[in-house]
Motif scaffolding. Structure first.
Motif, short mmCIF file in Angstrom:
data_model
loop_
_atom_site.label_atom_id
_atom_site.label_comp_id
_atom_site.label_asym_id
_atom_site.label_seq_id
_atom_site.Cartn_x
_atom_site.Cartn_y
_atom_site.Cartn_z
N ASP A 1 13.58 7.77 19.69
CA ASP A 1 13.86 6.60 18.85
C ASP A 1 14.20 5.40 19.75
O ASP A 1 15.36 5.04 19.93
CB ASP A 1 15.02 6.92 17.90
CG ASP A 1 15.16 5.88 16.80
OD1 ASP A 1 14.58 4.78 16.96
OD2 ASP A 1 15.84 6.15 15.80
N PHE A 2 13.14 4.81 20.33
CA PHE A 2 13.36 3.71 21.29
C PHE A 2 13.88 2.46 20.59
O PHE A 2 14.60 1.67 21.18
CB PHE A 2 12.05 3.40 22.03
CG PHE A 2 11.65 4.54 22.94
CD1 PHE A 2 12.34 4.79 24.12
CD2 PHE A 2 10.60 5.38 22.60
CE1 PHE A 2 12.00 5.85 24.94
CE2 PHE A 2 10.26 6.45 23.41
CZ PHE A 2 10.96 6.69 24.59
N LYS A 3 13.53 2.32 19.31
CA LYS A 3 14.01 1.13 18.58
C LYS A 3 15.54 1.18 18.49
O LYS A 3 16.22 0.20 18.77
CB LYS A 3 13.37 1.14 17.18
CG LYS A 3 13.70 -0.06 16.35
CD LYS A 3 12.79 -0.15 15.12
CE LYS A 3 13.21 -1.31 14.24
NZ LYS A 3 14.25 -0.97 13.29
N ARG A 4 16.03 2.35 18.13
CA ARG A 4 17.49 2.50 17.99
C ARG A 4 18.18 2.37 19.36
O ARG A 4 19.26 1.79 19.47
CB ARG A 4 17.76 3.88 17.38
CG ARG A 4 19.11 3.98 16.72
CD ARG A 4 19.21 5.27 15.95
NE ARG A 4 20.59 5.47 15.53
CZ ARG A 4 21.16 6.67 15.42
NH1 ARG A 4 20.47 7.76 15.67
NH2 ARG A 4 22.40 6.77 15.02
N THR B 1 26.86 -1.09 16.44
CA THR B 1 25.77 -1.94 15.96
C THR B 1 26.17 -2.81 14.77
O THR B 1 25.31 -3.42 14.12
CB THR B 1 24.55 -1.07 15.59
OG1 THR B 1 25.02 0.07 14.88
CG2 THR B 1 23.80 -0.60 16.82
N ARG C 1 17.10 0.57 21.88
CA ARG C 1 17.09 -0.85 22.24
C ARG C 1 18.18 -1.60 21.48
O ARG C 1 18.86 -2.45 22.03
CB ARG C 1 15.72 -1.48 21.91
CG ARG C 1 14.63 -1.16 22.88
CD ARG C 1 14.86 -1.74 24.26
NE ARG C 1 15.08 -3.16 24.28
CZ ARG C 1 15.66 -3.83 25.27
NH1 ARG C 1 16.10 -3.19 26.34
NH2 ARG C 1 15.83 -5.13 25.23
N GLU C 2 18.33 -1.26 20.20
CA GLU C 2 19.38 -1.93 19.40
C GLU C 2 20.76 -1.70 20.00
O GLU C 2 21.56 -2.61 20.16
CB GLU C 2 19.36 -1.39 17.97
CG GLU C 2 18.48 -2.22 17.05
CD GLU C 2 18.40 -1.63 15.65
OE1 GLU C 2 17.55 -2.12 14.90
OE2 GLU C 2 19.18 -0.70 15.32
N TYR D 1 19.65 8.92 21.80
CA TYR D 1 18.55 8.69 20.85
C TYR D 1 17.20 9.00 21.49
O TYR D 1 16.19 9.09 20.80
CB TYR D 1 18.57 7.26 20.31
CG TYR D 1 19.90 6.84 19.72
CD1 TYR D 1 20.71 7.75 19.06
CD2 TYR D 1 20.35 5.53 19.83
CE1 TYR D 1 21.95 7.38 18.55
CE2 TYR D 1 21.58 5.14 19.31
CZ TYR D 1 22.37 6.08 18.68
OH TYR D 1 23.58 5.71 18.16
N ASN E 1 24.93 -6.46 14.80
CA ASN E 1 23.49 -6.52 14.58
C ASN E 1 23.15 -6.36 13.09
O ASN E 1 22.35 -7.11 12.53
CB ASN E 1 22.87 -5.38 15.42
CG ASN E 1 21.36 -5.38 15.37
OD1 ASN E 1 20.74 -6.26 14.81
ND2 ASN E 1 20.79 -4.35 15.96
N HIS F 1 20.85 5.86 10.39
CA HIS F 1 20.58 4.43 10.31
C HIS F 1 21.48 3.77 9.27
O HIS F 1 21.68 4.30 8.19
CB HIS F 1 19.11 4.18 9.93
CG HIS F 1 18.17 4.77 10.95
ND1 HIS F 1 17.89 4.15 12.13
CD2 HIS F 1 17.49 5.93 10.96
CE1 HIS F 1 17.06 4.90 12.84
NE2 HIS F 1 16.81 6.00 12.15
#
Ligand code: FAD
Length: 574
Positions: free
Chosen positions: A69-72, A393, A74-75, A64, A396, A369
C-alpha cells in the motif's frame, strides 16, 4: 483560548465541529486557516479520549509495505514530515530496532529489501526538515550488535536486526492543544465541557446543534452552515441523535498500551509477539504481530493490545484482566522483561475503528483507512462525519474534510495551508540550536532540565508560561514546582483548563507516565483552586478525581475489580 458560550450561541458559523480530539482539532485548524468561521465543542476536555491514549508514534508507514500500500505509506511519510515541520518541538525522530530471524519472512534479507524500498519511497522525507532532525536511511545490524542492543532477546535463529527511524510525539495532548490554540488565534471559537445533545434541522438540512454546558447544566443552540462530526468512538451515539435517520453502525475494538519500568532507554524495539495474525488484504498474509516498546519519559511505553469490544464508549474500561493478559504476552515474547504488576505505572486505553474479527484466528481486524461520510444520498444536507484511524494522518484527513465541505457548498476549495503553517510555538527552524541557546540564557536561573522540558512542551512559546513565574511565586518552592505552578496558571488563563485533571494530564506532562506524588498534585490543586475560587471541599474533590484516574498505579486497588482503570473522559469526569 477563552471559553465564551454566549458568543457560541449568538454566531452563525460556517463550520461547527463536534469533538475536540486530534481529528476535530485538525479540522478546526485547517478550516480556520482557509478563512472559515469555526466553532468546536468538546464534551469533556480537549484531547482527553482516544487521542490521549495513543502509543505516541508518528508512523512512517513501513509496515504498510506488507500490503503493497504505497499510497498509505506516502501519506504517512508526508504527514510525519509535516508534523516535524509545523511542530518541531513536539515531534522528534526515534530509532527503532527489530530483530531478524532465519532467512524467510522475518529474515534479514527480507528486511534489507524492505528498508531499501522504504528509503526509496521516503526519499523526500527530510525536505524542509531541520538538518539536526533528519531521518537517516534504514540499515541492518549483525547478530552480536543486535544482542548487545536487545539483551535477553530470543537468540534462536537470530540473524541480526534492522534499524529504521520513525517519529514520536513528546506530548500528544499538547499537540492537540497546539492545533486548537492555533485555530483560536485565527478566530475559531472553542469550548470544552460542552456536549452536543441534538441536531437542529430545517427541512432536509442540518443547521446546527443543541448543546449543553456540562459545568453549569445550561442548554443552548449553536448554528452553522455545516456540522462536522469528529466524535471518534462516539460517532454512533452522535448519529443516533438524528431523528428518523438510522445510520450504519461503526464497529470498534479496544486497544491498550502499558507504561512500565524502563526496558530500553534511547530507542524503540519491535519484539515479535506470540500471536499470529492473518490479514487477507496483505501481500504477506500471515505473520506474527510486533510488540512495540518505546522509550517514554524515564519509563517504557508498550503497545498495543487489541481485543473485541462492544462497550458503549462512555462505559469503556480497561480491566485488571486486560492488563494481566497483556503483561503475560509481553513476558512471553520478551522473557527478559520479567514485568510484574507493580512495574506498570499507567495504562492507556481507547477504542479504534474495526472491521470485525478474523474468522480463523479470532483476532481483531482494525480498519485501515479513515472514512469521511456525508448523508446527501440519504437526503440530508449539512452534516459530515469522520472516522479516523491514526493520530499520524489526522491533519491530512482534516484537509480532505475541509475540501469536501467547500465542494458540498458547490465551491472550489481554496488551497489548504495547514501543511505549511507552523503551529503555535512551532516557528523554530533549528530545534537543538534553539534549545541550547535557551539553556545558555538560563531564564530565571532555571535548571537545564526545566528549560528542556518547557521547550519540548511549549516550543518558542515557552516564555508565555514563564511570564507567570514571578520571584514571589518561586519562594519556598523548588524550581521544578515553581515552573509547574506557572504552567498551571498558564493552563487555566490561556488554555481553558477547567478541572485539575485537565492540568495534570493534558496541559502539563505531570501525569503522563504515572502518579507524580502528592506534593506536586497539591501545588497544582491549590494554585488552580486559588485561580478558580475553589473551596477546600472542591479542591479535595478535584484531587480525588485525579487519584481515581491514577488509582491503578497506586497499588492498593489492584485486586479490586470494581474499581477499574479507565483513563478516558468518562472516568475522569464521571
Ligand atoms: C492504544 C492506542 C494506541 C494508538 N497508537 C497510535 C500511534 O502510535 N500512532 C497513531 O498515529 N495512532 C495511534 N492510535 C490511534 C489514534 O489515537 C486515533 O486514531 C485518534 O486519536 C482518534 O482521534 P479522534 O479525534 O477521532 O477521537 P478522540 O480523540 O476520541 O476524540 C473524539 C472526541 O469527541 C468527543 N465527543 C464525543 N461525543 C461528543 C458530543 N456529543 N459532544 C461533544 N463532544 C463529543 C469526545 O469526548 C472525544 O474527546 C492509537 C490508539 C489507541 C487507542
Amino acid at each position: 483560548m477563552q471559553r465564551d458560550l454566549t458568543k457560541l450561541s449568538q454566531n452563525v458559523y460556517d463550520l461547527l465541529i463536534v469533538g475536540g480530539g486530534i481529528y476535530g482539532a485538525c479540522v478546526a485548524w485547517d478550516a480556520s486557516l482557509r478563512g472559515l468561521s469555526v466553532a468546536l465543542v468538546e464534551k469533556a476536555d480537549f484531547g482527553c479520549a482516544t487521542s490521549a491514549n495513543s502509543l505516541k508514534m508518528i508512523h512512517g508507514g513501513l509496515r504498510y509495505l506488507q500490503h503493497g500500500d504505497f499510497k498509505r505509506m506516502r501519506e504517512s511519510i508526508c504527514d510525519r514530515r509535516i508534523l516535524m515541520q509545523i511542530a518541531p518541538h513536539l515531534v522528534h525522530p526515534l530509532p527503532v530496532v527489530v530483530p531478524t530471524y532465519g532467512h524467510r519472512i522475518k529474515g534479514k534479507e527480507v528486511m534489507t529489501i524492505a528498508l531499501a524500498i522504504n528509503d526509496l519511497v521516503s526519499c523526500d522525507r527530510n525536505v524542509g526538515i531541520d538538518p539536526q532532525k533528519h531521518i537517516p536511511p534504514g540499515r541492518t545490524i549483525s547478530k552480536s550488535e543486535c544482542l548487545q542492543l536487545l539483551p535477553g532477546i530470543d537468540g534462536k535463529d537470530l540473524t541480526g536486526g534492522a534499524v529504521f527511524y520513525d517519529a514520536q510525539v513528546y506530548n500528544s495532548e499538547r499537540l492537540v492543544v497546539s492545533f486548537l490554540r492555533s485555530a483560536a488565534q485565527k478566530s475559531a471559537d472553542l469550548a470544552n465541557y460542552v456536549e452536543v445533545t441534538g441536531f437542529l434541522q430545517q427541512g432536509n438540512c442540518i443547521t446546527g446543534v443543541e448543546a449543553q454546558d456540562l459545568l453549569t447544566g445550561d442548554r443552548f443552540q449553536i448554528r452553522a452552515k455545516t456540522v462536522v462530526n469528529t466524535s471518534g468512538a462516539w460517532i454512533n451515539r452522535v448519529l443516533a441523535l438524528l431523528h428518523g435517520q438510522p445510520q450504519k453502525s461503526v464497529l470498534f475494538a479496544k486497544a491498550i498500551n502499558l507504561v512500565t519500568r524502563q526496558l530500553f532507554p534511547t530507542y524503540a524495539v519491535g519484539v515479535p509477539g506470540q500471536n499470529s495474525y492473518q490479514d487477507s488484504d496483505a501481500l504477506l498474509k500471515k505473520g506474527t504481530s510486533l510488540l512495540f516498546i518505546a522509550p517514554w519519559r524515564d519509563k517504557s511505553l508498550i503497545g498495543t493490545s487489541y481485543t473485541v469490544c462492544e462497550q458503549d464508549p462512555d462505559n469503556f474500561k480497561v480491566t485488571n484482566k486486560d492488563i494481566q493478559e497483556f503483561l503475560d504476552r509481553i513476558n512471553c515474547s520478551y522473557p527478559a522483561a520479567n514485568l510484574k504488576r507493580e512495574d506498570v505505572s499507567f495504562v492507556h486505553g481507547g477504542l479504534l475503528p474495526s472491521s470485525g474479527v478474523c474468522d480463523r484466528t479470532g483476532n481483531v481486524q482494525l480498519s485501515k483507512h479513515s472514512q469521511i461520510y456525508d448523508y446527501r444520498e440519504q437526503g440530508l444536507q449539512g452534516l459530515i462525519s469522520v472516522v479516523g484511524v491514526k493520530y499520524t494522518t489526522a491533519r491530512n484527513v482534516a484537509q480532505k474534510v475541509v475540501d469536501w465541505v467547500f465542494r458540498s457548498w458547490g465551491q472550489k476549495p481554496p488551497k489548504s495551508k495547514s501543511s505549511l503553517t507552523s503551529l503555535h510555538g512551532g516557528e523554530i527552524s533549528q530545534f537543538e540550536a534553539f534549545l541550547t541557546a535557551e539553556i545558555a540564557k538560563c531564564p530565571y536561573g532555571l535548571e537545564n532540565e526545566e528549560i528542556r522540558r518547557l521547550v519540548y512542551n511549549y516550543g518558542l512559546a515557552y516564555p508565555e508560561v514563564l511570564k507567570y513565574l514571578s520571584a514571589n511565586e518561586r519562594e519556598g518552592l523548588t524550581d521544578c514546582l515553581a515552573v509547574l505552578k506557572a504552567e498551571v496558571l498558564h493552563g487555566v488563563r490561556d488554555e481553558m483548563a477547567q478541572k485539575l485533571t485537565d492540568v495534570v494530564f493534558r496541559r502539563t506532562e505531570l501525569g503522563s507516565a504515572g502518579y507524580p506524588g502528592n506534593e506536586a498534585l497539591d501545588i497544582c490543586a491549590e494554585t488552580m483552586g486559588a485561580e478558580l475560587g475553589w473551596n477546600s471541599t472542591q479542591i479535595q474533590q478535584e484531587l480525588q478525581e485525579v487519584r481515581f484516574a491514577f488509582e491503578y498505579s497506586l497499588g492498593q486497588e489492584r485486586s479490586n475489580e470494581s474499581k477499574l482503570t479507565n483513563f478516558t473522559a468518562s472516568s475522569l469526569f464521571g
